[in-house]
Design a protein around this motif. Structure first.
Motif, PDB file in Angstrom:
ATOM      1  N   UNK A 101       7.961  -0.939  -4.583  1.00  0.00           N
ATOM      2  CA  UNK A 101       6.959  -0.616  -5.605  1.00  0.00           C
ATOM      3  C   UNK A 101       7.712  -0.626  -6.928  1.00  0.00           C
ATOM      4  N   UNK A 102       7.914  -1.834  -7.485  1.00  0.00           N
ATOM      5  CA  UNK A 102       8.847  -1.930  -8.614  1.00  0.00           C
ATOM      6  C   UNK A 102       8.193  -2.246  -9.955  1.00  0.00           C
ATOM      7  N   UNK A 103       6.872  -2.222 -10.010  1.00  0.00           N
ATOM      8  CA  UNK A 103       6.221  -2.459 -11.296  1.00  0.00           C
ATOM      9  C   UNK A 103       4.831  -1.803 -11.297  1.00  0.00           C
ATOM     10  N   UNK A 104       4.363  -1.422 -12.480  1.00  0.00           N
ATOM     11  CA  UNK A 104       2.991  -0.912 -12.623  1.00  0.00           C
ATOM     12  C   UNK A 104       2.186  -1.927 -13.420  1.00  0.00           C
TER      13      UNK A 104
ATOM     14  N   UNK B 183       0.820  -1.218   0.000  1.00  0.00           N
ATOM     15  CA  UNK B 183       0.000   0.000   0.000  1.00  0.00           C
ATOM     16  C   UNK B 183       0.853   1.267   0.000  1.00  0.00           C
ATOM     17  N   UNK B 184       1.842   1.249  -0.875  1.00  0.00           N
ATOM     18  CA  UNK B 184       2.698   2.430  -1.075  1.00  0.00           C
ATOM     19  C   UNK B 184       1.807   3.618  -1.435  1.00  0.00           C
ATOM     20  N   UNK B 185       2.223   4.834  -1.092  1.00  0.00           N
ATOM     21  CA  UNK B 185       1.406   6.002  -1.454  1.00  0.00           C
ATOM     22  C   UNK B 185       2.302   7.222  -1.707  1.00  0.00           C
ATOM     23  N   UNK B 186       1.658   8.348  -2.022  1.00  0.00           N
ATOM     24  CA  UNK B 186       2.403   9.584  -2.216  1.00  0.00           C
ATOM     25  C   UNK B 186       3.064   9.963  -0.889  1.00  0.00           C
ATOM     26  N   UNK B 187       4.209  10.615  -0.857  1.00  0.00           N
ATOM     27  CA  UNK B 187       4.940  11.174  -2.013  1.00  0.00           C
ATOM     28  C   UNK B 187       5.813  10.152  -2.752  1.00  0.00           C
ATOM     29  N   UNK B 188       5.883   8.906  -2.231  1.00  0.00           N
ATOM     30  CA  UNK B 188       6.743   7.921  -2.905  1.00  0.00           C
ATOM     31  C   UNK B 188       6.271   7.641  -4.333  1.00  0.00           C
TER      32      UNK B 188
ATOM     33  N   UNK C  87      15.516   0.034  -9.280  1.00  0.00           N
ATOM     34  CA  UNK C  87      16.663   0.565  -8.530  1.00  0.00           C
ATOM     35  C   UNK C  87      16.477   2.034  -8.137  1.00  0.00           C
ATOM     36  N   UNK C  88      15.272   2.495  -8.224  1.00  0.00           N
ATOM     37  CA  UNK C  88      14.974   3.892  -7.871  1.00  0.00           C
ATOM     38  C   UNK C  88      15.279   4.112  -6.381  1.00  0.00           C
ATOM     39  N   UNK C  89      15.796   5.300  -6.022  1.00  0.00           N
ATOM     40  CA  UNK C  89      16.102   5.583  -4.602  1.00  0.00           C
ATOM     41  C   UNK C  89      14.927   5.302  -3.665  1.00  0.00           C
ATOM     42  N   UNK C  90      13.693   5.551  -4.136  1.00  0.00           N
ATOM     43  CA  UNK C  90      12.512   5.283  -3.298  1.00  0.00           C
ATOM     44  C   UNK C  90      12.489   3.808  -2.903  1.00  0.00           C
ATOM     45  N   UNK C  91      12.822   2.940  -3.852  1.00  0.00           N
ATOM     46  CA  UNK C  91      12.796   1.507  -3.561  1.00  0.00           C
ATOM     47  C   UNK C  91      14.006   1.058  -2.754  1.00  0.00           C
ATOM     48  N   UNK C  92      15.141   1.728  -2.957  1.00  0.00           N
ATOM     49  CA  UNK C  92      16.322   1.419  -2.135  1.00  0.00           C
ATOM     50  C   UNK C  92      15.960   1.681  -0.670  1.00  0.00           C
ATOM     51  N   UNK C  93      15.273   2.790  -0.464  1.00  0.00           N
ATOM     52  CA  UNK C  93      14.856   3.186   0.887  1.00  0.00           C
ATOM     53  C   UNK C  93      13.847   2.180   1.462  1.00  0.00           C
ATOM     54  N   UNK C  94      12.883   1.749   0.630  1.00  0.00           N
ATOM     55  CA  UNK C  94      11.873   0.776   1.088  1.00  0.00           C
ATOM     56  C   UNK C  94      12.535  -0.560   1.441  1.00  0.00           C
TER      57      UNK C  94
ATOM     58  N   UNK D 294       4.590   9.551  -6.260  1.00  0.00           N
ATOM     59  CA  UNK D 294       4.824  10.740  -7.088  1.00  0.00           C
ATOM     60  C   UNK D 294       6.252  10.725  -7.628  1.00  0.00           C
ATOM     61  N   UNK D 295       7.199  10.382  -6.755  1.00  0.00           N
ATOM     62  CA  UNK D 295       8.608  10.310  -7.164  1.00  0.00           C
ATOM     63  C   UNK D 295       8.811   9.214  -8.218  1.00  0.00           C
ATOM     64  N   UNK D 296       8.208   8.073  -7.981  1.00  0.00           N
ATOM     65  CA  UNK D 296       8.375   6.940  -8.902  1.00  0.00           C
ATOM     66  C   UNK D 296       7.786   7.269 -10.280  1.00  0.00           C
ATOM     67  N   UNK D 297       6.644   7.935 -10.293  1.00  0.00           N
ATOM     68  CA  UNK D 297       5.982   8.271 -11.563  1.00  0.00           C
ATOM     69  C   UNK D 297       6.874   9.184 -12.400  1.00  0.00           C
ATOM     70  N   UNK D 298       7.596  10.073 -11.727  1.00  0.00           N
ATOM     71  CA  UNK D 298       8.472  11.001 -12.458  1.00  0.00           C
ATOM     72  C   UNK D 298       9.468  10.240 -13.336  1.00  0.00           C
ATOM     73  N   UNK D 299       9.916   9.071 -12.832  1.00  0.00           N
ATOM     74  CA  UNK D 299      10.888   8.267 -13.585  1.00  0.00           C
ATOM     75  C   UNK D 299      10.285   7.730 -14.878  1.00  0.00           C
ATOM     76  N   UNK D 300       8.961   7.781 -14.993  1.00  0.00           N
ATOM     77  CA  UNK D 300       8.293   7.196 -16.162  1.00  0.00           C
ATOM     78  C   UNK D 300       7.761   8.253 -17.128  1.00  0.00           C
TER      79      UNK D 300
END
Ligand code: ZN
Ligand code: ZN
Length: 423
Positions: free
Chosen positions: A232-235, A130-135, A217-224, A137-143
């Motif tokens: 949160x590594x796939x959509x 159940x990941x949510x914003x702001x994480x 390998x996004x920093x958000x996921x490194x942190x998680x 939001x950051x991940x979406x930017x990569x896409x």
């Protein structure tokens, strides 16, 4: 013989009235054990809603069709006068519009989940903890800014682990299966249901793979990972639909129109139909804690500028889903105070309808196919015998039992806005 003292009215052009439709989301119910067999509306005193019922006309309404439990999206299309069976082409476009990603004709839209896959690409958590914003939001930017085979990819985060995806370009077809396998341990893959849709499925599959490559390998996921949370590594897209080819509301009905709602999906539907979306202050939340009086005040201000206003209050639906009879009754008391505010402060001559988009019975905890109560009031109408605004009380009224898509034409006629059929 007309009394000479009665002034003759020359009705060459009857004055057009404004129209306000108040949608109390999920308001209707069934008899409820906790309320001694009454519905929340029957159980609760509603003097103001009853005033509108007593002085107007009432009925019950199958918003889509008898026995069909409507989604809020299809229901609002019907309340806006569209035939939902003709214009509704899947949930994706409405969910996307609900989070501010409004597409156009030819686009194919999906709802997505941020999910977790292992190194074998198998799903281990469909909601990525159940990941949510702001994480998100950051991940979406990569896409952002991705183009696959000439197809432009638009993606935006929604509430919690949700997101929306739009594919834009030539040769797209929404007839594809969900990439989301809906089960753990399975691999994400979309397939074309027809030959024409295979290209779209291939774009979806490449997007899913790309989302993994760009997020794993996004920093958000490194942190998680560090915190021991699922990455949160796939959509995973699902619910493909093409944007409906809708005749805008103002063109179809020759009325300027606006929507006063707190919930993203209702705003999204209204925007797809061409209504202007009114910005609301933060106290109008679309939740249980919303300020209903403030919303009514804004609706009245809005109707000074527009011919038609759709207003949605989400709170009763929430108590229905939560199975809370006490809470639904207290929401109804607040809705009645709001109706009282409207009664006291309506200054422009209007047709006002109080209704719901569907029933959300407490003992069901979800939408049902029961008809919803309806009251229509305007100054010049002939009253009927209904006096109580409830599922049973409104059934006494002369409107009888109508479908959702009939509501707007009826209101338009009372507002002197309908066109004559024939010579
Ligand atoms: Zn609803
Ligand atoms: Zn609901």
């Amino acid at each position: 013989m007309v009394d000479e003292k009665i002034e003759v009215i020359h009705m060459s052009a009857a004055k057009k009235k404004k129209i306000l439709i108040v949608v109390m989301d999920g308001l209707g119910d069934r008899s409820c054990t906790a309320l001694n067999g009454s519905t929340p509306l029957q159980y609760t005193s509603t003097p103001n809603l009853d005033w509108f019922t007593e002085n107007g006309c009432a009925g019950i309404m199958d918003v889509i069709a008898p026995g069909v439990g409507p989604g809020s999206d299809t229901a609002h299309l019907a309340l806006l006068g569209y035939d939902p069976y003709k214009v509704y082409k899947g949930r994706g476009p409405f969910e996307a519009a609900g989070i501010g990603l409004v597409g156009k004709k030819g686009d194919v839209a999906f709802r997505c989940n941020f999910s977790t896959v292992n190194e074998n690409y198998e799903i281990t958590d469909r909601r990525a903890g159940r990941v949510k914003a702001p994480e998100t939001t950051e991940l979406i930017k990569a896409l952002s800014g991705i183009v696959i085979d000439g197809i432009e990819i638009l993606v935006k985060e929604g509430t919690e682990h949700r997101a929306a995806l739009i594919l834009r370009g030539k040769g797209l077809d929404p007839n594809v299966t969900d990439a989301d396998p809906h089960d753990l341990g399975k691999v994400a893959i979309s397939k074309g249901r027809t030959k024409e849709a295979e290209f779209t499925a291939s774009v979806v599959n490449r997007f899913v793979k790309l989302s993994y490559e760009m997020m794993k390998d996004h920093p958000v996921n490194a942190e998680r990972r560090k915190k021991g949370l699922p990455e949160a590594n796939i959509l995973l897209p699902r619910g493909a639909g093409s944007f409906p080819d809708i005749i805008p509301f103002h063109e179809k009905n020759n009325m300027t129109a606006a929507c006063v709602a707190g919930v993203g999906m209702i705003k999204g539907i209204s925007e797809i139909c061409g209504l202007d979306i009114i910005d609301l202050p933060k106290e109008c939340t679309g939740g249980l804690d919303t300020d209903m009086i403030k919303k009514a005040e804004i609706a009245l201000k809005t109707i000074e500028k527009y011919d038609f206003v759709l207003m949605n209050i989400k709170a009763p639906d929430i108590s229905g889903h939560d199975g809370r009879p006490d809470e639904k009754c207290s929401v109804i008391r607040r809705l009645d105070e709001m109706a009282g505010y409207l009664k006291k402060n309506m200054s422009v001559d209007m047709v006002i309808a109080f209704t719901a988009d569907h029933c959300t019975p407490i003992e069901v905890g979800d939408h049902s196919g029961d008809p919803v109560p309806l009251t229509i009031f305007t100054k010049t109408m002939i009253k009927d015998k209904a006096t109580k605004f409830s599922e049973s009380g409104c059934a006494e009224g002369k409107i009888g039992r109508i479908r959702g898509k009939d509501l707007l034409p009826m209101c338009m006629d009372l507002a002197n806005r309908s066109e004559k059929f024939g010579a």
